[in-house]
Design a protein around this motif. Structure first.
Motif, PDB file in Angstrom:
ATOM      1  N   LYS A  74       0.818  -1.222   0.000  1.00 56.34           N
ATOM      2  CA  LYS A  74       0.000   0.000   0.000  1.00 56.34           C
ATOM      3  C   LYS A  74       0.851   1.271   0.000  1.00 56.34           C
ATOM      4  O   LYS A  74       0.564   2.217  -0.729  1.00 56.34           O
ATOM      5  CB  LYS A  74      -0.888  -0.038   1.246  1.00 56.34           C
ATOM      6  CG  LYS A  74      -2.179   0.700   1.101  1.00 56.34           C
ATOM      7  CD  LYS A  74      -3.076   0.382   2.272  1.00 56.34           C
ATOM      8  CE  LYS A  74      -4.262   1.289   2.310  1.00 56.34           C
ATOM      9  NZ  LYS A  74      -5.172   0.970   3.413  1.00 56.34           N
ATOM     10  N   LYS A  75       1.920   1.242   0.802  1.00 55.91           N
ATOM     11  CA  LYS A  75       2.764   2.442   0.901  1.00 55.91           C
ATOM     12  C   LYS A  75       3.453   2.731  -0.417  1.00 55.91           C
ATOM     13  O   LYS A  75       3.567   3.878  -0.843  1.00 55.91           O
ATOM     14  CB  LYS A  75       3.813   2.255   2.005  1.00 55.91           C
ATOM     15  CG  LYS A  75       3.315   2.658   3.373  1.00 55.91           C
ATOM     16  CD  LYS A  75       4.432   2.682   4.371  1.00 55.91           C
ATOM     17  CE  LYS A  75       3.902   3.084   5.747  1.00 55.91           C
ATOM     18  NZ  LYS A  75       4.950   3.012   6.764  1.00 55.91           N
ATOM     19  N   GLU A  76       3.923   1.645  -1.040  1.00 54.78           N
ATOM     20  CA  GLU A  76       4.611   1.832  -2.327  1.00 54.78           C
ATOM     21  C   GLU A  76       3.652   2.357  -3.386  1.00 54.78           C
ATOM     22  O   GLU A  76       4.023   3.185  -4.220  1.00 54.78           O
ATOM     23  CB  GLU A  76       5.236   0.506  -2.782  1.00 54.78           C
ATOM     24  CG  GLU A  76       6.524   0.191  -2.061  1.00 54.78           C
ATOM     25  CD  GLU A  76       7.123  -1.125  -2.513  1.00 54.78           C
ATOM     26  OE1 GLU A  76       6.757  -1.602  -3.602  1.00 54.78           O
ATOM     27  OE2 GLU A  76       7.925  -1.682  -1.755  1.00 54.78           O
ATOM     28  N   ILE A  77       2.430   1.839  -3.333  1.00 53.47           N
ATOM     29  CA  ILE A  77       1.432   2.301  -4.313  1.00 53.47           C
ATOM     30  C   ILE A  77       1.175   3.788  -4.102  1.00 53.47           C
ATOM     31  O   ILE A  77       1.136   4.581  -5.045  1.00 53.47           O
ATOM     32  CB  ILE A  77       0.116   1.505  -4.174  1.00 53.47           C
ATOM     33  CG1 ILE A  77       0.352   0.047  -4.585  1.00 53.47           C
ATOM     34  CG2 ILE A  77      -0.980   2.103  -5.055  1.00 53.47           C
ATOM     35  CD1 ILE A  77      -0.772  -0.877  -4.201  1.00 53.47           C
ATOM     36  N   ARG A  78       1.029   4.154  -2.836  1.00 50.62           N
ATOM     37  CA  ARG A  78       0.757   5.563  -2.514  1.00 50.62           C
ATOM     38  C   ARG A  78       1.880   6.456  -3.040  1.00 50.62           C
ATOM     39  O   ARG A  78       1.637   7.465  -3.699  1.00 50.62           O
ATOM     40  CB  ARG A  78       0.608   5.714  -0.995  1.00 50.62           C
ATOM     41  CG  ARG A  78       0.174   7.074  -0.567  1.00 50.62           C
ATOM     42  CD  ARG A  78      -0.031   7.142   0.932  1.00 50.62           C
ATOM     43  NE  ARG A  78      -0.571   8.436   1.313  1.00 50.62           N
ATOM     44  CZ  ARG A  78       0.165   9.532   1.459  1.00 50.62           C
ATOM     45  NH1 ARG A  78       1.463   9.471   1.297  1.00 50.62           N
ATOM     46  NH2 ARG A  78      -0.406  10.676   1.781  1.00 50.62           N
ATOM     47  N   LYS A  79       3.096   6.024  -2.732  1.00 52.86           N
ATOM     48  CA  LYS A  79       4.261   6.786  -3.159  1.00 52.86           C
ATOM     49  C   LYS A  79       4.341   6.820  -4.684  1.00 52.86           C
ATOM     50  O   LYS A  79       4.600   7.871  -5.291  1.00 52.86           O
ATOM     51  CB  LYS A  79       5.526   6.128  -2.583  1.00 52.86           C
ATOM     52  CG  LYS A  79       6.720   7.037  -2.525  1.00 52.86           C
ATOM     53  CD  LYS A  79       7.883   6.313  -1.876  1.00 52.86           C
ATOM     54  CE  LYS A  79       9.175   7.055  -2.140  1.00 52.86           C
ATOM     55  NZ  LYS A  79      10.341   6.299  -1.673  1.00 52.86           N
ATOM     56  N   GLY A  80       4.055   5.672  -5.269  1.00 57.76           N
ATOM     57  CA  GLY A  80       4.118   5.570  -6.730  1.00 57.76           C
ATOM     58  C   GLY A  80       3.114   6.491  -7.410  1.00 57.76           C
ATOM     59  O   GLY A  80       3.449   7.187  -8.377  1.00 57.76           O
ATOM     60  N   ILE A  81       1.892   6.507  -6.876  1.00 54.43           N
ATOM     61  CA  ILE A  81       0.859   7.370  -7.477  1.00 54.43           C
ATOM     62  C   ILE A  81       1.252   8.830  -7.309  1.00 54.43           C
ATOM     63  O   ILE A  81       1.114   9.632  -8.239  1.00 54.43           O
ATOM     64  CB  ILE A  81      -0.526   7.085  -6.850  1.00 54.43           C
ATOM     65  CG1 ILE A  81      -0.990   5.693  -7.251  1.00 54.43           C
ATOM     66  CG2 ILE A  81      -1.561   8.121  -7.317  1.00 54.43           C
ATOM     67  CD1 ILE A  81      -2.286   5.246  -6.596  1.00 54.43           C
ATOM     68  N   ASP A  82       1.775   9.152  -6.141  1.00 53.77           N
ATOM     69  CA  ASP A  82       2.210  10.530  -5.893  1.00 53.77           C
ATOM     70  C   ASP A  82       3.265  10.952  -6.909  1.00 53.77           C
ATOM     71  O   ASP A  82       3.181  12.026  -7.502  1.00 53.77           O
ATOM     72  CB  ASP A  82       2.803  10.633  -4.480  1.00 53.77           C
ATOM     73  CG  ASP A  82       1.979  11.554  -3.610  1.00 53.77           C
ATOM     74  OD1 ASP A  82       1.167  12.322  -4.165  1.00 53.77           O
ATOM     75  OD2 ASP A  82       2.123  11.497  -2.381  1.00 53.77           O
ATOM     76  N   LEU A  83       4.229  10.077  -7.124  1.00 57.80           N
ATOM     77  CA  LEU A  83       5.295  10.395  -8.077  1.00 57.80           C
ATOM     78  C   LEU A  83       4.760  10.430  -9.496  1.00 57.80           C
ATOM     79  O   LEU A  83       5.195  11.245 -10.314  1.00 57.80           O
ATOM     80  CB  LEU A  83       6.418   9.353  -7.966  1.00 57.80           C
ATOM     81  CG  LEU A  83       7.291   9.461  -6.720  1.00 57.80           C
ATOM     82  CD1 LEU A  83       8.194   8.252  -6.581  1.00 57.80           C
ATOM     83  CD2 LEU A  83       8.135  10.737  -6.771  1.00 57.80           C
TER      84      LEU A  83
END
Lengths: 270, 179
Positions: free
Chosen positions: A6-15
């Protein structure tokens, strides 16, 4: 493929959206300015409304004074019987009334409401007893509402004419703004934009804050505070698309009738 | 964030400038996940905050101000997606995702990462599935919060999340979509 959480997805979407800030100080200032402008426009638009309301009220008073001004005179008659007793004095001081009397003398066949009442000369008043005068006063007060009643159905008929069928028959693609104005009047929303909205058959307490320019007030249509909602899309000052939203009580759906630029028609259910 | 929410739900302290500072960035990013077009995002963000300002008085404090602003933003985005303007933009702007992809050297490196491929796939999901995935994984809202925001049952949110994950798995065979 590496595992993602979930955290990686969040970070990924942000980027993915943007690695840097997207809401800048410039954006903030723009919005603040827009809000200030909106406030100014609302304040400005209030003033003409107030002025026009005041103007209409004054006009209404003037018209009422001209048409049914004499109830004041009748009241004076009822209140002051000494006027009837004192034969040396003119019972009416209003010059317009006196002129009416003169007209009536010249033209005794006149049947106007005002002249009926003003047909009484001071001499006649002495002869006539008070109840008769009161009856004549009643005539005027009873006739006034009739005049109002006669006007009311005309406007109701005009409103009732704007039905779905009326719109289907009278609104076509390629009509100009002037033609639509003459048919339906000023739109409820959108006067200066590409999309006009007409709220038709609204209740007196009807209000609708649209979240989008072509947002349909489904709630208003369902609860009956709004009969029809018409949207007209313009292209180069000509009707491009016509959409009419209405509530179908048979299936409890909001149906939207569309007439497109190529002349095709379609009805959607929501 | 909870602290701010509590402070802002006190009506006397509503201040649009403070709201913009707190929620401007996240609302603009959220709007982009719907519109996928920066020019439209700018306009919609402005509309949303003007609407927030105009309707501040009608906010009763039944939810947090954050949820309230989110609901205004989501509704505005959906209105836009249903509108003629959106259809016009689509006709003239056929590849919004490609156009919106950042082209900085930094982002070029980032996009080499495999997980970014997943993210790109998220943006290609149908709206209802994308919305659920974005609100759950990106905005980290609970299923209950999402159901309230979207005005659907929790089971519907779960189903959309499930279907969204399934669709993503079809295009990328691996990936731990842990909740």
């Amino acid at each position: 493929m590496s595992k993602v959480n979930k955290k990686e997805i969040r970070k990924g979407i942000d980027l993915y959206i943007s690695p840097s800030e997207v809401f800048t100080m410039e954006d903030k200032l723009k919005i603040m300015n827009a809000i200030q402008n909106t406030e100014k426009i609302e304040k400005k638009s209030l003033l003409p409304k107030i002025l026009s309301a005041a103007g209409i009220t004054s006009l209404a008073f003037i018209i009422m004074y001209i048409i049914i001004g004499e109830p004041q005179i009748d009241t004076s008659r009822e209140l002051g019987e000494q006027v009837l007793v004192d034969t040396d004095k003119q019972p009416f001081t209003d010059t317009s009334v006196n002129s009416n009397q003169a007209v009536e003398k010249e033209n005794p066949d006149s049947t106007s409401i005002i002249s009926d009442d003003f047909d009484i000369t001071p001499e006649e008043e002495i002869i006539q007893n008070t109840p008769i005068i009161q009856d004549k006063t009643k005539d005027v007060t009873e006739k006034a509402p009739e005049e109002v009643k006669q006007e009311a159905p005309v406007t109701q008929v005009e409103k009732e004419e704007v039905t779905l069928n009326f719109l289907k028959e009278n609104l076509s693609i390629g009509m100009t703004t002037e033609q639509v104005y003459s048919l339906l009047g000023t739109p409820s929303v959108g006067d200066q934009t590409e999309l006009w909205r007409y709220d038709i058959g609204t209740a007196t307490d009807y209000s609708f804050i649209s979240q989008g320019e072509d947002h349909i007030d489904s709630e208003g249509l369902i609860n009956g505070k709004l009969k029809l909602q018409l949207f007209i899309r313009w292209d180069s000052n000509k009707t491009h698309t016509i959409s009419v939203a209405y509530h179908d009580p048979a299936d409890h759906y909001i149906d939207v009738f569309h007439r497109f630029q190529d002349g095709t028609e379609k009805t959607d259910s929501k | 964030m909870v602290k701010y929410d509590r402070v802002l739900t006190n009506k006397e302290q509503y201040n649009i400038e403070q709201i913009l500072d707190l929620y401007g960035e996240e609302i603009k990013r959220l709007i982009f996940t719907y519109s996928k077009n920066w020019s439209v995002t700018e306009d919609l963000t402005q509309d949303v905050f003007i609407s927030v300002y105009k309707n501040l008085d009608s906010f009763k404090g039944n939810s947090t101000i954050k949820s309230w602003i989110y609901s205004i933003a989501i509704n505005r985005c959906k209105d836009y997606l249903k509108s003629w303007n959106f259809k016009k933009v689509l006709l003239t702007d056929r590849f919004p995702i490609l156009q919106s992809t950042p082209k900085t050297p930094e982002s070029t490196i980032i996009f080499k990462d495999e997980s970014q491929e997943l993210i790109q796939r998220v943006f290609l999901l149908p709206l209802k599935l994308r919305e659920a995935i974005i609100l759950f994984y990106y905005k980290e809202l609970t299923i209950k919060e999402i159901s309230e925001l979207l005005d659907v049952k929790e089971s519907v949110v779960k189903m959309r999340l499930h279907r969204g994950r399934e669709k993503l798995k079809l295009s990328i065979s691996e990936g731990d979509w842990s909740e």
